[in-house]
Design a protein around this motif. Structure first.
Motif, mmCIF file in Angstrom:
data_model
loop_
_atom_site.group_PDB
_atom_site.id
_atom_site.type_symbol
_atom_site.label_atom_id
_atom_site.label_comp_id
_atom_site.label_asym_id
_atom_site.label_seq_id
_atom_site.Cartn_x
_atom_site.Cartn_y
_atom_site.Cartn_z
ATOM 1 N N ARG A 153 0.827 -1.205 0.000
ATOM 2 C CA ARG A 153 0.000 0.000 0.000
ATOM 3 C C ARG A 153 0.863 1.258 0.000
ATOM 4 N NH1 ARG A 153 -4.087 1.040 4.874
ATOM 5 N NH2 ARG A 153 -2.097 1.402 5.947
ATOM 6 N N GLY A 158 2.258 1.796 -3.407
ATOM 7 C CA GLY A 158 1.214 2.331 -4.292
ATOM 8 C C GLY A 158 0.975 3.811 -4.074
ATOM 9 N N GLU A 159 0.994 4.232 -2.821
ATOM 10 C CA GLU A 159 0.798 5.649 -2.524
ATOM 11 C C GLU A 159 1.932 6.493 -3.083
ATOM 12 O OE1 GLU A 159 0.392 5.742 1.670
ATOM 13 O OE2 GLU A 159 -1.711 5.087 1.675
ATOM 14 N N GLN A 182 1.528 6.627 -6.924
ATOM 15 C CA GLN A 182 0.391 7.468 -7.274
ATOM 16 C C GLN A 182 0.703 8.944 -7.038
ATOM 17 O OE1 GLN A 182 -3.132 6.584 -5.032
ATOM 18 N NE2 GLN A 182 -4.467 7.793 -6.342
ATOM 19 N N ARG A 199 2.727 4.306 -12.120
ATOM 20 C CA ARG A 199 1.889 3.109 -12.150
ATOM 21 C C ARG A 199 2.621 1.988 -11.434
ATOM 22 N NH1 ARG A 199 1.941 2.424 -17.033
ATOM 23 N NH2 ARG A 199 2.980 0.400 -17.389
ATOM 24 N N LEU A 200 1.899 1.188 -10.651
ATOM 25 C CA LEU A 200 2.485 0.086 -9.885
ATOM 26 C C LEU A 200 1.741 -1.198 -10.195
ATOM 27 C CD1 LEU A 200 4.502 -0.778 -7.598
ATOM 28 C CD2 LEU A 200 2.582 -0.480 -6.018
ATOM 29 N N GLU A 201 2.519 -2.271 -10.426
ATOM 30 C CA GLU A 201 1.937 -3.590 -10.650
ATOM 31 C C GLU A 201 2.646 -4.576 -9.721
ATOM 32 O OE1 GLU A 201 2.599 -4.410 -14.734
ATOM 33 O OE2 GLU A 201 1.437 -2.687 -15.466
ATOM 34 N N THR A 202 1.884 -5.349 -8.982
ATOM 35 C CA THR A 202 2.450 -6.351 -8.079
ATOM 36 C C THR A 202 1.680 -7.652 -8.226
ATOM 37 O OG1 THR A 202 1.003 -5.710 -6.244
ATOM 38 C CG2 THR A 202 3.113 -4.565 -6.411
ATOM 39 N N ALA A 217 7.251 -1.001 -11.149
ATOM 40 C CA ALA A 217 6.822 0.391 -10.962
ATOM 41 C C ALA A 217 7.332 1.236 -12.116
ATOM 42 C CB ALA A 217 7.346 0.938 -9.634
#
Length: 393
Positions: free
Chosen positions: A357, A360-361, A364, A369-372, A384
């Motif tokens: 989280r 992601g913050e 953002q 952009r984040l992918e996990t 990322a």
């Protein structure tokens, strides 16, 4: 801390400014003067009507309905007993103005009908039969005088309502601005708390994870290879010192003391990731592309994302997990890939983690952009994409 902002009173119509104390006393003086003038001359039968008119002047602003009633009664008395107009009739335009200026609107129509009838009935009683021309002139003059007084009162009433409405709108605007400022302050405070929480989590979680893993390794090899145990203890000491330095730096920033301490450390950047990976002990680093100028805030975010991803590998990947960190420089973009061959998403979790989280913050916040998720063949991958200049403002 919360501040109450009471709303102004609401009603179907903007408030009308009441008559001032000076105007009330002025009405009393004028009414007394009219009464004295009527007492000093004129026919005795009309004296009662004139005194009623004088009383109407006194009550015209404080009790408009009473003033209209007294003026109507006085007019009826004079219509019956007086053969000529009297001085008390000056109360008619004064009462008319007061009704238009301060009374409720329903009273306007009643007063208008009464005064229109009086403007014709009075001249007709005194001049209608003997002098028709005088009747027409006097009737027209009375109607114009009463209408002018009525219109003047309405204009001043409208001006007072307009001023009160503007004042109310300004007060409402000030109230909304105060509420907006308080909301912005709360939002900024919450955002700052979230930022501090992310920083603390990244600093403490990674350092403690490295320390725990290295300490367990040192314990396992202390008896067989003391020289490696000493090297591991050095790694623990270095991680502890770095974590402590970062904590002190954050405390100085929170206190507003940045720049006052010679031990001030620069913000972590892309160049520090190499040391971070080496210190972790179970990861390798690959850099692709040509590095171009990047926002310091974006570099710090990239460092923290790699740090958090490696921390998760240490915590959840298992004792034999290995991680691969890849930094690729694209035009205007940094791509970070942290993958491992450990247990990854299959590991047991207490559900209290904030790592993904927090990543992601951060992403953002910078417009990335984040992918996990699990990696094919086992393990976990974090990908990322961060714009080098940060988000457009």
């Amino acid at each position: 801390m919360s501040t109450l902002h009471p709303a102004p009173p609401r009603g179907p119509q903007a408030p009308v400014v009441p008559p001032s104390r000076l105007s009330i006393w002025l009405d009393v003086a004028v009414g007394a003067l009219v009464a004295l003038l009527c007492l000093t001359g004129g026919p005795v039968p009309s004296l009662v009507g004139d005194l009623l008119f004088a009383c109407a002047i006194v009550f015209r602003t404080i009790r408009p309905l009473v003033g209209v009633a007294l003026a109507t009664l006085g007019g009826l008395v004079l219509l019956v007993v007086a053969d000529v107009p009297t001085f008390g009739l000056v109360a008619v335009p004064l009462v008319t103005y007061a009704v238009a200026r301060w009374s409720p609107r329903v009273l306007h129509y009643v007063t208008g009908g009464i005064l229109a009838a009086a403007a014709i009935a009075g001249p007709l009683r005194w001049f209608g039969v003997s002098n028709p021309a005088a009747f027409l002139v006097i009737s027209f003059t009375c109607l114009v005088t009463v209408a002018a007084a009525y219109a003047f009162g309405l204009v001043l009433r409208a001006m007072a309502i307009s001023r009160a409405t503007r004042a109310r709108a300004q007060a409402e605007q000030v109230r909304h601005q105060a509420i907006q400022r308080e909301s912005e302050l709360r939002f900024n405070t919450a955002a700052e708390r979230a930022r501090i929480a992310r920083e603390l989590h990244d600093i403490v979680a990674h350092s403690l994870a490295v320390i725990v893993v290295q300490a367990e390794g040192a314990k396992a090899i202390a008896a067989r290879k003391p020289e490696l145990a000493v090297q591991t203890l050095d790694t623990i000491a270095a991680a502890s010192r770095e974590s402590l330095a970062e904590m002190r730096q954050m405390v100085r920033l929170l206190r507003g003391e940045e720049g006052q301490d010679a031990d001030y450390l620069p913000t972590a950047s892309l160049a520090d990731i190499d040391e971070l990976v080496e210190r972790t002990g179970n990861a390798t680093l690959t850099v692709n592309g040509v590095a171009t100028p990047t926002s310091p805030a974006v570099e710090l975010a990239a460092y923290r994302i790699v740090q958090e991803a490696l921390t998760n590998v240490i915590k959840h990947g298992g004792p034999d997990a290995r991680a691969e960190v890849s930094i690729t420089h694209h035009p205007g973009l940094i791509e970070l890939v942290i993958s491992d061959n450990g247990r990854g998403a299959a590991t047991t979790s207490d559900g209290m983690g904030n790592g993904i989280r927090g990543m992601g913050e951060r992403v953002q916040l910078h417009g990335g952009r984040l992918e996990t998720g699990p990696r094919p063949g086992g393990g976990f991958v974090v990908r990322a994409h961060l714009p080098k200049a940060g988000p457009a403002r």
